[in-house]
Design a protein around this motif. Structure first.
Motif, PDB file in Angstrom:
ATOM      1  N   THR A  47      74.435 -22.526 -37.521  1.00  0.00           N
ATOM      2  CA  THR A  47      75.628 -22.211 -38.300  1.00  0.00           C
ATOM      3  C   THR A  47      76.844 -22.723 -37.528  1.00  0.00           C
ATOM      4  OG1 THR A  47      75.970 -20.085 -37.231  1.00  0.00           O
ATOM      5  CG2 THR A  47      74.560 -20.105 -39.207  1.00  0.00           C
ATOM      6  N   THR A  48      77.995 -22.685 -38.146  1.00  0.00           N
ATOM      7  CA  THR A  48      79.216 -23.135 -37.481  1.00  0.00           C
ATOM      8  C   THR A  48      79.478 -22.322 -36.214  1.00  0.00           C
ATOM      9  OG1 THR A  48      80.123 -23.754 -39.628  1.00  0.00           O
ATOM     10  CG2 THR A  48      81.679 -23.588 -37.810  1.00  0.00           C
ATOM     11  N   GLU A  49      79.270 -21.031 -36.278  1.00  0.00           N
ATOM     12  CA  GLU A  49      79.519 -20.170 -35.126  1.00  0.00           C
ATOM     13  C   GLU A  49      78.539 -20.464 -33.989  1.00  0.00           C
ATOM     14  OE1 GLU A  49      79.422 -19.114 -38.323  1.00  0.00           O
ATOM     15  OE2 GLU A  49      81.578 -18.742 -38.496  1.00  0.00           O
ATOM     16  N   GLU A  50      77.276 -20.713 -34.321  1.00  0.00           N
ATOM     17  CA  GLU A  50      76.279 -21.034 -33.297  1.00  0.00           C
ATOM     18  C   GLU A  50      76.584 -22.385 -32.648  1.00  0.00           C
ATOM     19  OE1 GLU A  50      72.390 -18.724 -35.172  1.00  0.00           O
ATOM     20  OE2 GLU A  50      72.858 -20.766 -35.826  1.00  0.00           O
ATOM     21  N   LEU A  51      76.996 -23.364 -33.453  1.00  0.00           N
ATOM     22  CA  LEU A  51      77.373 -24.664 -32.908  1.00  0.00           C
ATOM     23  C   LEU A  51      78.590 -24.525 -32.004  1.00  0.00           C
ATOM     24  CD1 LEU A  51      77.039 -27.748 -32.764  1.00  0.00           C
ATOM     25  CD2 LEU A  51      78.512 -27.882 -34.790  1.00  0.00           C
ATOM     26  N   ALA A  52      79.561 -23.740 -32.433  1.00  0.00           N
ATOM     27  CA  ALA A  52      80.771 -23.523 -31.632  1.00  0.00           C
ATOM     28  C   ALA A  52      80.427 -22.939 -30.263  1.00  0.00           C
ATOM     29  CB  ALA A  52      81.729 -22.599 -32.375  1.00  0.00           C
ATOM     30  N   ALA A  53      79.499 -22.015 -30.226  1.00  0.00           N
ATOM     31  CA  ALA A  53      79.089 -21.416 -28.953  1.00  0.00           C
ATOM     32  C   ALA A  53      78.405 -22.443 -28.050  1.00  0.00           C
ATOM     33  CB  ALA A  53      78.166 -20.230 -29.201  1.00  0.00           C
ATOM     34  N   ARG A  54      77.616 -23.332 -28.632  1.00  0.00           N
ATOM     35  CA  ARG A  54      76.895 -24.334 -27.829  1.00  0.00           C
ATOM     36  C   ARG A  54      77.807 -25.412 -27.271  1.00  0.00           C
ATOM     37  NH1 ARG A  54      70.769 -25.706 -29.590  1.00  0.00           N
ATOM     38  NH2 ARG A  54      70.097 -23.567 -29.879  1.00  0.00           N
ATOM     39  N   ILE A  55      78.776 -25.868 -28.053  1.00  0.00           N
ATOM     40  CA  ILE A  55      79.615 -26.969 -27.581  1.00  0.00           C
ATOM     41  C   ILE A  55      80.976 -26.487 -27.076  1.00  0.00           C
ATOM     42  CG2 ILE A  55      78.455 -28.657 -29.051  1.00  0.00           C
ATOM     43  CD1 ILE A  55      80.917 -28.657 -30.866  1.00  0.00           C
ATOM     44  N   LYS A  56      81.171 -25.182 -27.032  1.00  0.00           N
ATOM     45  CA  LYS A  56      82.384 -24.570 -26.480  1.00  0.00           C
ATOM     46  C   LYS A  56      83.655 -24.993 -27.230  1.00  0.00           C
ATOM     47  CE  LYS A  56      79.841 -22.933 -23.103  1.00  0.00           C
ATOM     48  NZ  LYS A  56      78.526 -22.718 -23.632  1.00  0.00           N
ATOM     49  N   TYR A  57      83.552 -25.031 -28.535  1.00  0.00           N
ATOM     50  CA  TYR A  57      84.693 -25.277 -29.416  1.00  0.00           C
ATOM     51  C   TYR A  57      84.889 -24.042 -30.274  1.00  0.00           C
ATOM     52  CZ  TYR A  57      85.488 -30.327 -28.863  1.00  0.00           C
ATOM     53  OH  TYR A  57      85.822 -31.560 -28.389  1.00  0.00           O
ATOM     54  N   ASP A  58      86.083 -23.861 -30.781  1.00  0.00           N
ATOM     55  CA  ASP A  58      86.351 -22.785 -31.720  1.00  0.00           C
ATOM     56  C   ASP A  58      85.745 -23.166 -33.077  1.00  0.00           C
ATOM     57  OD1 ASP A  58      88.730 -21.560 -33.792  1.00  0.00           O
ATOM     58  OD2 ASP A  58      87.919 -20.249 -32.237  1.00  0.00           O
ATOM     59  N   ALA A  59      85.165 -22.212 -33.763  1.00  0.00           N
ATOM     60  CA  ALA A  59      84.549 -22.473 -35.068  1.00  0.00           C
ATOM     61  C   ALA A  59      85.566 -23.051 -36.048  1.00  0.00           C
ATOM     62  CB  ALA A  59      83.926 -21.199 -35.625  1.00  0.00           C
ATOM     63  N   ARG A  60      86.795 -22.611 -35.971  1.00  0.00           N
ATOM     64  CA  ARG A  60      87.843 -23.113 -36.858  1.00  0.00           C
ATOM     65  C   ARG A  60      88.109 -24.595 -36.602  1.00  0.00           C
ATOM     66  NH1 ARG A  60      93.118 -20.243 -35.938  1.00  0.00           N
ATOM     67  NH2 ARG A  60      91.784 -18.476 -36.373  1.00  0.00           N
ATOM     68  N   THR A  61      88.070 -25.013 -35.343  1.00  0.00           N
ATOM     69  CA  THR A  61      88.257 -26.427 -34.999  1.00  0.00           C
ATOM     70  C   THR A  61      87.146 -27.279 -35.596  1.00  0.00           C
ATOM     71  OG1 THR A  61      89.346 -25.822 -32.934  1.00  0.00           O
ATOM     72  CG2 THR A  61      88.480 -28.058 -33.086  1.00  0.00           C
ATOM     73  N   ILE A  62      85.920 -26.778 -35.541  1.00  0.00           N
ATOM     74  CA  ILE A  62      84.793 -27.512 -36.125  1.00  0.00           C
ATOM     75  C   ILE A  62      84.999 -27.667 -37.619  1.00  0.00           C
ATOM     76  CG2 ILE A  62      82.318 -27.426 -36.615  1.00  0.00           C
ATOM     77  CD1 ILE A  62      82.001 -26.037 -33.855  1.00  0.00           C
ATOM     78  N   ARG A  63      85.367 -26.592 -38.296  1.00  0.00           N
ATOM     79  CA  ARG A  63      85.544 -26.627 -39.752  1.00  0.00           C
ATOM     80  C   ARG A  63      86.715 -27.513 -40.183  1.00  0.00           C
ATOM     81  NH1 ARG A  63      85.683 -21.089 -39.379  1.00  0.00           N
ATOM     82  NH2 ARG A  63      83.594 -20.218 -39.339  1.00  0.00           N
ATOM     83  N   GLN A  64      87.838 -27.438 -39.454  1.00  0.00           N
ATOM     84  CA  GLN A  64      89.057 -28.101 -39.907  1.00  0.00           C
ATOM     85  C   GLN A  64      89.235 -29.517 -39.369  1.00  0.00           C
ATOM     86  OE1 GLN A  64      92.193 -25.401 -38.851  1.00  0.00           O
ATOM     87  NE2 GLN A  64      91.740 -23.999 -40.536  1.00  0.00           N
ATOM     88  N   GLN A  65      88.745 -29.794 -38.149  1.00  0.00           N
ATOM     89  CA  GLN A  65      89.023 -31.092 -37.548  1.00  0.00           C
ATOM     90  C   GLN A  65      87.799 -31.984 -37.384  1.00  0.00           C
ATOM     91  OE1 GLN A  65      91.162 -30.381 -33.933  1.00  0.00           O
ATOM     92  NE2 GLN A  65      92.914 -29.500 -34.986  1.00  0.00           N
ATOM     93  N   LEU A  66      86.647 -31.410 -37.049  1.00  0.00           N
ATOM     94  CA  LEU A  66      85.472 -32.231 -36.782  1.00  0.00           C
ATOM     95  C   LEU A  66      84.652 -32.519 -38.035  1.00  0.00           C
ATOM     96  CD1 LEU A  66      84.249 -30.712 -33.397  1.00  0.00           C
ATOM     97  CD2 LEU A  66      85.736 -32.676 -33.787  1.00  0.00           C
ATOM     98  N   LYS A  67      84.534 -31.520 -38.900  1.00  0.00           N
ATOM     99  CA  LYS A  67      83.718 -31.694 -40.112  1.00  0.00           C
ATOM    100  C   LYS A  67      84.341 -32.759 -40.999  1.00  0.00           C
ATOM    101  CE  LYS A  67      83.442 -28.680 -43.616  1.00  0.00           C
ATOM    102  NZ  LYS A  67      83.628 -29.507 -44.760  1.00  0.00           N
ATOM    103  N   ASP A  68      83.526 -33.699 -41.439  1.00  0.00           N
ATOM    104  CA  ASP A  68      83.896 -34.801 -42.325  1.00  0.00           C
ATOM    105  C   ASP A  68      84.727 -35.896 -41.656  1.00  0.00           C
ATOM    106  OD1 ASP A  68      82.459 -33.717 -44.446  1.00  0.00           O
ATOM    107  OD2 ASP A  68      84.182 -32.543 -45.117  1.00  0.00           O
TER     108      ASP A  68
END
Length: 79
Positions: A7-28
Motif C-alpha cells: 500500500t502507499t503507507e507500506e511503500l512510504a515506510a520502506r523508502i522513507k518518504y511521506d505517503a502524501r509525497t508518494i501520492r502527490q509527487q511521485l505517482k504518475d
C-alpha cells in the motif's frame, strides 16, 4: 516469480518518504501505472510492486554514479 504488493503507507515506510509525497509527487510522474503500481479490479485502491520500484531505484543510483566526474578535491561533479 514472487511479487510483493504494498500500500502507499507500506511503500512510504520502506523508502522513507511521506505517503502524501508518494501520492502527490511521485505517482504518475516517476511511478507509472502498469509498471510500478496497479489498481486491482479497476478500483481506487493502489498497490505498488516493490520489486520493480526497488530495481528502478538501484538503476537510477548506478546511472548517477556513472555520470559523475571526479574532482581534484575528492568530490564528484554530477553535471
Amino acid at each position: 516469480m514472487d511479487v510483493t504488493f504494498l500500500t502507499t503507507e507500506e511503500l512510504a515506510a520502506r523508502i522513507k518518504y511521506d505517503a502524501r509525497t508518494i501520492r502527490q509527487q511521485l505517482k504518475d510522474s516517476v511511478l507509472i501505472e502498469g509498471t510500478h503500481y496497479i489498481r486491482p479490479f479497476g478500483r481506487r485502491k493502489i498497490l505498488y510492486i516493490w520489486e520493480v520500484i526497488q530495481e528502478e531505484m538501484l538503476q537510477t543510483t548506478a546511472r548517477q554514479q556513472e555520470l559523475a566526474i571526479p574532482m581534484a578535491n575528492g568530490g564528484m561533479c554530477h553535471g
